[in-house]
Write an enzyme that holds these catalytic residues in place. Structure first.
Site: not given
Length: 507
Positions: A478, A482
């Site tokens: 992450h 995204d």
């Protein structure tokens, strides 16, 4: 006079730091006796004497940085006088020297050294896994006599000549480096060396890290400790006698705090006693590396997993319709994996972050598509790489996967087969997994998990129908990917699999 030089330290490693001299100028040394330790960013390397003699000069001092082939010191052969020998003694007529004992005393004759082969890029150490031959056994040239395990693959050591195995210089479990001598082979009439029956001086073992404590600290370790503001005595050491190497220091200062604490606690915890129905087996180097890398992935990446499911009807119908023609044309069956590889390759082009990696403060975007395919073996999970999948046909992919799978099962994978992947696909479905959260393969930022196909009721055009469905899982970093990108990537894979014509038309 023989120069003692810096050996090849592994591809991509061009220099080292002189750690510690274990001999002083004027000392007598034996062939294969360790003279000096070198430290690289990855491992500690021992440099041994190439022959019996006297260490006449030390050229590179502790703390010096040296390149490949640089002269570390000089060695006088056995016939040379020691530096400290008085001039009078040297002037006296020498008595006739006794004949040097041959390595194989019974039948005499020259022996051939068996050396550790090059283990591949960035691999500078391995562990003797097992011996295929015993002392006294006859061997043929190129016949496998031992197996060495590295962090990545198992390597076979072939006999360099026909003859008799007269001596093992190492034991199972010993750590060895490329070029080091592990055995000797004599001529057909050779007999085992007497020394072979006696315990050998133990080679440095890949032991559990021990705290450096009051052991000597090399200049490179002291420099790294000072720059990082840590106590060098707290660095777990894997070098000779538990000393910390440059690689130990770099790993220690770069490790997340929580992980460091866990490692220290684990290393300091004494092994518990096993019960009558328990068995203690040392982890292989491959299994140790798998465990370390998986833990590093959890500690360093912000891992998250997103899920979707895919209707496999179209692919199953396509395979059923064209399987016989495909086999007749290409000589291999059309499987599911080639469709997944092609679908992933196309999705990576649209979502480049999933094909990238973090390097310090930078992101490296890769405009090539080399897919690591997870393969289970009896020694653990390995991920050989299928390269340039965007330019491969379905048949090319099926053949490539079959070849890599065979090499993995036969233990024939090379370092090159395992390095450089940009994304990983893992198929837990072949073992019956319904759903899982696959773990990243650093430094990659994404891994796709496939699962078993099972008939499930779903709604199509307002009607409940039974379809062969598979759950898909994308684990991603992450920090670089995204949530929108991750979900879009998985949707693109789903779309391509449910409408496989898109893969052929590249739309």
């Amino acid at each position: 006079m023989t120069d003692i030089v810096v050996p090849t330290l592994g591809e991509s490693v061009t220099e080292a730091t002189v750690g510690q001299w274990l001999k002083s100028a004027g000392d007598a040394v034996k062939k294969d006796e360790v003279l000096v330790e070198l430290e690289t960013d990855k491992v500690s390397v021992e440099v041994s004497a190439s022959e019996d003699g006297v260490l006449s000069e030390i050229v590179a001092k502790a703390g010096d940085t040296v390149g490949i082939g640089a002269v570390l010191g000089r060695l006088n052969a056995s016939g040379g006088a020691a530096k400290a020998a008085p001039a009078k003694e040297a002037a006296k007529p020498a008595a006739a020297p006794a004949a040097a004992p041959a390595a194989a005393p019974a039948a005499g004759g020259a022996t051939t050294d068996v050396k550790v082969p090059v283990m591949g890029e960035s691999v500078a150490e391995g562990t003797i896994a097992n011996f295929s031959k015993k002392v006294g056994d006859a061997v043929k040239k190129d016949e496998t006599i031992a197996e060495i395990e590295t962090d990545k693959v198992a390597l076979e050591v072939p006999a360099p000549a026909d003859g008799v195995l007269v001596e093992w210089l190492v034991k199972e479990g010993d750590a060895v480096t490329p070029g080091s001598v592990i055995a000797r082979i004599g001529g057909a009439g050779a007999a085992p060396a007497k020394a072979a029956a006696e315990p050998k001086a133990e080679a440095p073992k890949a032991t559990q890290p021990a705290a450096t404590g009051d052991r000597p600290v090399s200049p490179s370790v002291r420099r790294i400790s000072t720059e990082a503001g840590v106590n060098p005595a707290e660095i777990p050491g894997t070098g000779r006698d538990g000393r910390a190497t440059k690689a130990d220091a770099l790993a220690y200062v770069n490790q997340p705090k929580a992980s460091t604490s866990t490692m220290s606690e684990s290393a300091s915890r004494p092994p518990r006693e096993t019960g009558p129905r328990e068995e203690r087996v040392r982890m292989t180097r491959l299994r140790q590396t798998i465990a370390r890398r998986l833990k590093e992935a959890q500690d360093s990446a912000a891992m998250l997993t997103t899920f979707n499911d895919v209707d496999m009807s179209a692919i199953m119908d396509l395979r059923k319709k064209y399987q016989e023609a495909f086999v007749a044309r290409h000589g291999i069956k059309l499987g599911f994996m080639s469709f997944f590889v092609k679908a992933v390759g196309e999705a990576l082009k649209e979502i480049p972050a999933v094909n990238a990696e973090i390097d310090g403060q930078d992101i490296i975007y890769k405009n090539y598509y080399d897919i690591s395919v997870a393969v289970g073996t009896d020694k653990g999970l390995v991920t050989p790489v299928l390269r340039g999948v965007d330019e491969m046909s379905l048949a090319d992919i099926e053949k490539g996967i079959a070849e890599l799978g065979k090499k993995a099962r036969d233990g024939a994978l090379t370092i090159g087969d395992l390095q450089g992947g940009t994304f990983t696909i893992s198929n837990g479905g072949i073992y019956g997994s319904l759903m899982s959260t696959p773990i990243l393969n650093p430094p990659q930022s994404g891994v796709l998990g496939m699962h078993r196909i099972e008939d499930r009721p779903i709604v199509r055009n307002g009607q409940i129908v039974i379809k062969p469905m598979m759950y898909l899982a994308l684990s991603y970093d992450h920090r670089i990917v995204d949530g929108k990108e991750a979900v879009t990537f998985l949707v693109r894979v789903k779309e391509a699999l449910e409408d496989p014509e898109r893969l052929l038309l590249e739309v």
